[in-house]
Design an enzyme around this catalytic site. Structure first.
Site, PDB file in Angstrom:
ATOM      1  N   HIS A 124       0.839  -1.201   0.000  1.00  0.00           N
ATOM      2  CA  HIS A 124       0.000   0.000   0.000  1.00  0.00           C
ATOM      3  C   HIS A 124       0.880   1.259   0.000  1.00  0.00           C
ATOM      4  O   HIS A 124       0.695   2.160  -0.830  1.00  0.00           O
ATOM      5  CB  HIS A 124      -0.919  -0.013   1.228  1.00  0.00           C
ATOM      6  CG  HIS A 124      -1.794   1.196   1.354  1.00  0.00           C
ATOM      7  ND1 HIS A 124      -3.083   1.233   0.856  1.00  0.00           N
ATOM      8  CD2 HIS A 124      -1.574   2.427   1.896  1.00  0.00           C
ATOM      9  CE1 HIS A 124      -3.609   2.431   1.094  1.00  0.00           C
ATOM     10  NE2 HIS A 124      -2.713   3.173   1.727  1.00  0.00           N
ATOM     11  N   GLU A 125       1.831   1.312   0.915  1.00  0.00           N
ATOM     12  CA  GLU A 125       2.679   2.510   1.002  1.00  0.00           C
ATOM     13  C   GLU A 125       3.567   2.641  -0.238  1.00  0.00           C
ATOM     14  O   GLU A 125       3.762   3.737  -0.757  1.00  0.00           O
ATOM     15  CB  GLU A 125       3.524   2.487   2.281  1.00  0.00           C
ATOM     16  CG  GLU A 125       2.715   2.510   3.587  1.00  0.00           C
ATOM     17  CD  GLU A 125       1.721   3.671   3.717  1.00  0.00           C
ATOM     18  OE1 GLU A 125       1.855   4.672   2.997  1.00  0.00           O
ATOM     19  OE2 GLU A 125       0.783   3.557   4.533  1.00  0.00           O
ATOM     20  N   CYS A 159      -6.048  -0.101 -10.477  1.00  0.00           N
ATOM     21  CA  CYS A 159      -4.761   0.301  -9.893  1.00  0.00           C
ATOM     22  C   CYS A 159      -3.596  -0.400 -10.584  1.00  0.00           C
ATOM     23  O   CYS A 159      -2.518   0.173 -10.739  1.00  0.00           O
ATOM     24  CB  CYS A 159      -4.739   0.021  -8.390  1.00  0.00           C
ATOM     25  SG  CYS A 159      -5.802   1.139  -7.458  1.00  0.00           S
ATOM     26  N   HIS A 164       1.695   4.197  -3.032  1.00  0.00           N
ATOM     27  CA  HIS A 164       1.665   5.673  -2.987  1.00  0.00           C
ATOM     28  C   HIS A 164       2.928   6.269  -3.628  1.00  0.00           C
ATOM     29  O   HIS A 164       2.857   7.262  -4.340  1.00  0.00           O
ATOM     30  CB  HIS A 164       1.570   6.163  -1.540  1.00  0.00           C
ATOM     31  CG  HIS A 164       0.200   6.040  -0.932  1.00  0.00           C
ATOM     32  ND1 HIS A 164      -0.947   6.389  -1.609  1.00  0.00           N
ATOM     33  CD2 HIS A 164      -0.209   5.632   0.301  1.00  0.00           C
ATOM     34  CE1 HIS A 164      -2.001   6.191  -0.815  1.00  0.00           C
ATOM     35  NE2 HIS A 164      -1.578   5.717   0.345  1.00  0.00           N
TER      36      HIS A 164
END
Ligand SMILES: [Zn+2]
Ligand SMILES: [Zn+2]
Length: 177
Positions: A124-125, A162, A128
């Protein structure tokens, strides 16, 4: 890169999972000590944004992206805690392995559940840092999760949307063809 002591098995498992899911080479860097100036005495937590800056300053690798992994609890001033933080479309991200260990009843989760959470948070990070924002699909790795319950409902994958954005980004940077 570990910031402070981290179980080496966690680092190995994260390296393998991240390399597999992102199809990118991943290396475990030499650990660095936690800088004391990022510690908040009253909150008894470490300031995640300051740790990110430290991670960048201490990093002397050629890595395209760098993920810090720490055992201490992280915060940013507007939240009681954060699972992690990342620079959007930037170089660095960080996660803490502290919160994923505890459930609301304080019982340790099975090892596999724990590792799965760490892999999810890392991806997830890192997502980003690859320019991805939060996704509306709860099951997607880029969906925002405020707690472990939500985190556990996610798949271990980016949604189709995504995935396309991610592939475009990596192609743009010349990392995939
Ligand atoms: Zn996020
Ligand atoms: Zn998504």
């Amino acid at each position: 890169m570990a910031l402070g002591p981290i179980d080496p098995e966690i680092l190995r498992r994260l390296r393998t999972a991240i390399a597999k899911i992102l199809s990118l080479p991943v290396r475990v860097l030499r650990p660095k000590p936690l800088p004391l100036h990022t510690y908040h005495v009253v909150r008894q937590q470490y300031h995640s944004t300051q740790l990110l800056a430290y991670l960048l300053a201490e990093n002397n690798s050629e890595a395209f992206r760098i993920l810090g992994i720490t055992a201490v609890d992280l915060y940013i001033p507007i939240f009681t805690f954060v699972f992690g933080e990342a620079q959007l479309d930037g170089k660095a991200a960080i996660i803490s392995v502290a919160r994923p260990r505890g459930d609301t009843d304080g019982v340790m989760p099975p090892r596999q559940v724990y590792l799965r959470r760490l892999i999810q948070l890392s991806l997830h990070e890192l997502g980003h840092t690859f320019g991805l924002g939060h996704c509306r699909q709860d099951a997607c790795l880029m969906g925002f999760s405020a707690n472990l319950e939500k985190l556990d409902r996610k798949k271990l994958a980016f949604c189709e949307y995504c995935q396309v954005l991610l592939a475009d980004y990596l192609r743009d940077k010349g990392l995939i063809h």
